[in-house]
Write an enzyme that holds these catalytic residues in place. Sequence first.
Site, mmCIF file in Angstrom:
data_model
loop_
_atom_site.group_PDB
_atom_site.id
_atom_site.type_symbol
_atom_site.label_atom_id
_atom_site.label_comp_id
_atom_site.label_asym_id
_atom_site.label_seq_id
_atom_site.Cartn_x
_atom_site.Cartn_y
_atom_site.Cartn_z
ATOM 1 N N CYS A 68 10.328 29.095 -21.292
ATOM 2 C CA CYS A 68 9.492 30.210 -20.856
ATOM 3 C C CYS A 68 8.758 29.830 -19.579
ATOM 4 C CB CYS A 68 8.492 30.549 -21.954
ATOM 5 S SG CYS A 68 9.181 30.518 -23.618
ATOM 6 N N ARG A 103 13.821 31.240 -14.821
ATOM 7 C CA ARG A 103 13.873 30.363 -15.987
ATOM 8 C C ARG A 103 14.502 31.047 -17.190
ATOM 9 N NH1 ARG A 103 10.040 25.988 -15.512
ATOM 10 N NH2 ARG A 103 9.772 25.932 -17.775
ATOM 11 N N TRP A 155 11.078 33.425 -23.722
ATOM 12 C CA TRP A 155 12.465 33.311 -24.179
ATOM 13 C C TRP A 155 12.389 33.124 -25.691
ATOM 14 C CZ3 TRP A 155 15.518 29.600 -26.634
ATOM 15 C CH2 TRP A 155 16.902 29.755 -26.519
ATOM 16 N N ASN A 166 4.521 27.569 -24.146
ATOM 17 C CA ASN A 166 5.902 27.116 -24.026
ATOM 18 C C ASN A 166 6.124 26.007 -25.033
ATOM 19 O OD1 ASN A 166 6.199 28.823 -21.888
ATOM 20 N ND2 ASN A 166 6.433 27.243 -20.335
ATOM 21 N N GLY A 167 7.275 25.986 -25.687
ATOM 22 C CA GLY A 167 7.578 24.932 -26.642
ATOM 23 C C GLY A 167 7.744 25.485 -28.048
ATOM 24 N N GLU A 183 33.973 23.034 -17.967
ATOM 25 C CA GLU A 183 32.930 23.671 -17.156
ATOM 26 C C GLU A 183 33.329 25.078 -16.740
ATOM 27 O OE1 GLU A 183 29.440 24.241 -14.843
ATOM 28 O OE2 GLU A 183 29.963 23.083 -16.629
ATOM 29 N N LYS A 225 31.151 28.394 -17.636
ATOM 30 C CA LYS A 225 30.651 29.336 -16.634
ATOM 31 C C LYS A 225 31.040 30.771 -16.987
ATOM 32 C CE LYS A 225 28.220 26.986 -14.163
ATOM 33 N NZ LYS A 225 27.889 26.391 -15.441
ATOM 34 N N GLU A 276 28.965 31.992 -19.940
ATOM 35 C CA GLU A 276 27.554 32.170 -19.624
ATOM 36 C C GLU A 276 27.252 33.524 -18.980
ATOM 37 O OE1 GLU A 276 25.408 27.994 -18.602
ATOM 38 O OE2 GLU A 276 27.025 28.558 -17.255
ATOM 39 N N HIS A 318 48.704 20.965 -30.003
ATOM 40 C CA HIS A 318 48.099 20.573 -31.272
ATOM 41 C C HIS A 318 47.179 21.656 -31.843
ATOM 42 C CE1 HIS A 318 49.755 16.590 -30.991
ATOM 43 N NE2 HIS A 318 49.251 16.447 -29.776
ATOM 44 N N LYS A 350 16.875 28.846 -17.861
ATOM 45 C CA LYS A 350 17.219 27.852 -16.854
ATOM 46 C C LYS A 350 16.727 26.462 -17.239
ATOM 47 C CE LYS A 350 18.863 26.480 -12.907
ATOM 48 N NZ LYS A 350 20.323 26.456 -12.719
#
Length: 608
Positions: free
Chosen positions: A2, A27, A75, A99-100, A481, A485, A488, A504, A603
Amino acid sequence: MCGIIGVIGERNATPILVEGLRRLEYRGYDSAGIAVLARDGELLITRSKGKLIHLEEKLAESPVTGYVGIGHTRWATHGPPTEQNAHPHLTRRTAVVHNGIIENYQELRRELQGQGVTFASDTDTEVIPHLIDRELDRGLDPATAVRMAMRRLHGAFALGILIRDINLLIAVRRGSPLILGLGEGENFIASDATPLVPYTRRMVYLNDDDLVILTRERAEILDVNGNSVTRPVKISLVNADLTDKWPYRHFMQKEIFEQPTALAETLKGLINPSEQTVDLHEMEGAIDASQVAAVNIIACGTSYHSGLVAAYWLESLAHLPVSVHIASEYRYREPPSLPGAITVVVSQSGETADTLAALRFARSQGEKVLAIVNVPESTMAREADAVLYTQAGPEIGVASTKAFTTQLAVLACLTLSLARAKGRLSREQETAWVAELVRIPARLEQVLLHDEVVQQIAGHFMNARGFLFMGRGTCFPIALEGALKLKEISYIHAEGYAAGEMKHGPIALIDAHLPVVAVAPRDPLFDKLVSNLEEARARGGRLVVITTDSDAQPPFRADHVIPMPECGALAAPILYVVPLQLLAYHIATLKGTDVDQPRNLAKSVTVE
């Protein structure tokens, strides 16, 4: 996760808070709110679900004025993203932004409910103002009341606190980052430097269990026992123009195209141009490279993928055993400490909670820790034994791009430095590798010229329900990656695989509706990858191949080819990830998703 902003001064706090929240949007968040202390001592709170524009609309309809205030972008962790769960949380006497995570909030909530307290939200945060109220009711002064409440809290938190009728701004930090900004006739708090630089560059990075009491003219920092302490004042170099993405449509697009410059800046700080050698002077003195016997790399998400690439390099060039760990799992495995091992933590923000916890665990085990971060003022940069910086500049888009490629550049240089120190690299070999690294920015400019080609490919596959990415060697993590992406920012399910693993299990997914994206540099594994391409083609897979365009008749059949310049083993992962970034970006824009602030993501991940 946050964002926190707070101010006490001589001008109306509301526009400062709103502008600060705008600068913290990158963020990630799903609700926002502010609280100000009015002239009559009352606490006025305005909150909204969704984007900041909804909060601004509310404030336009019902303006609030005060000279001390706190703001927050949330968030969601505990409770859905609703207005009642948005911060600040207001009780009889106290307003709090947080935050946390409070790990023992359920126990505290039951205790408070047993004393007649009624809760208005689903959050863990709401126990905090109720605890402070209880201490104030016992006659304690504000600072002592907050300290007593802190003693009951387990977990990580950064807090901004207002108390009715008290013209003070109080802040607390434990585990989650919080910065104090020192102005003229006004003082500030924030979760990072970006909302503060329009007003001041004099900043104090608080330590765990610091408690700050702010007035317009004074900032007093107390330790956990209530004793006054001093912390160094740093001058922030953060760019005040972070919100400018012109001429690009999105920050992510801007940051993709900034990569040649970011890589050049990063390499400039790691390479001695006159000697054509790697020079990691920021690591010297803290870590003796010649004594390193093993490397543990710890990271999350995209940074974890950079560590996977580095493992290939370190094992093949430096002949060192390497373990790469997901930070959130590392401590709980109780890994043994190996003689001569160093721990390398990788994080864009330098505040990633899981990675920071792993750093502290590694240090408690007696290991030397090297941090690779993008933020010099970050907690990891301060707590590690040595630091190497990615000179990526601010990265606003939630989906990391230039931070990833600059992490790879730093890890490549670390590999060469360790290989040289271990006697595995001759001067001629090092010069050749350095020459390859130095050429990356120019070659990346060539790759970006194919943006329109990638955009056209995106148009063919924007409605696909899933994607398969595959690669071999150092490009296996690049396939991971690429899949990350796409997930996301486009919300399309995607998976990355080592190409040899296709037979496999994953090959069962391939049919005429599934795009298969292959990362295929012309390296010693290329012929084997071509066989994997043929296996996918035989089952109707729609192939997109990223490879060197050197054959008039390539040894594979593909629906689409993205041509790449010739490159070596260190350059390939850095160059080949960029078309995957572009592919994800263009699919997301065609689908109309929120590219810079994708749903459910943040973020700076500062909760475990």
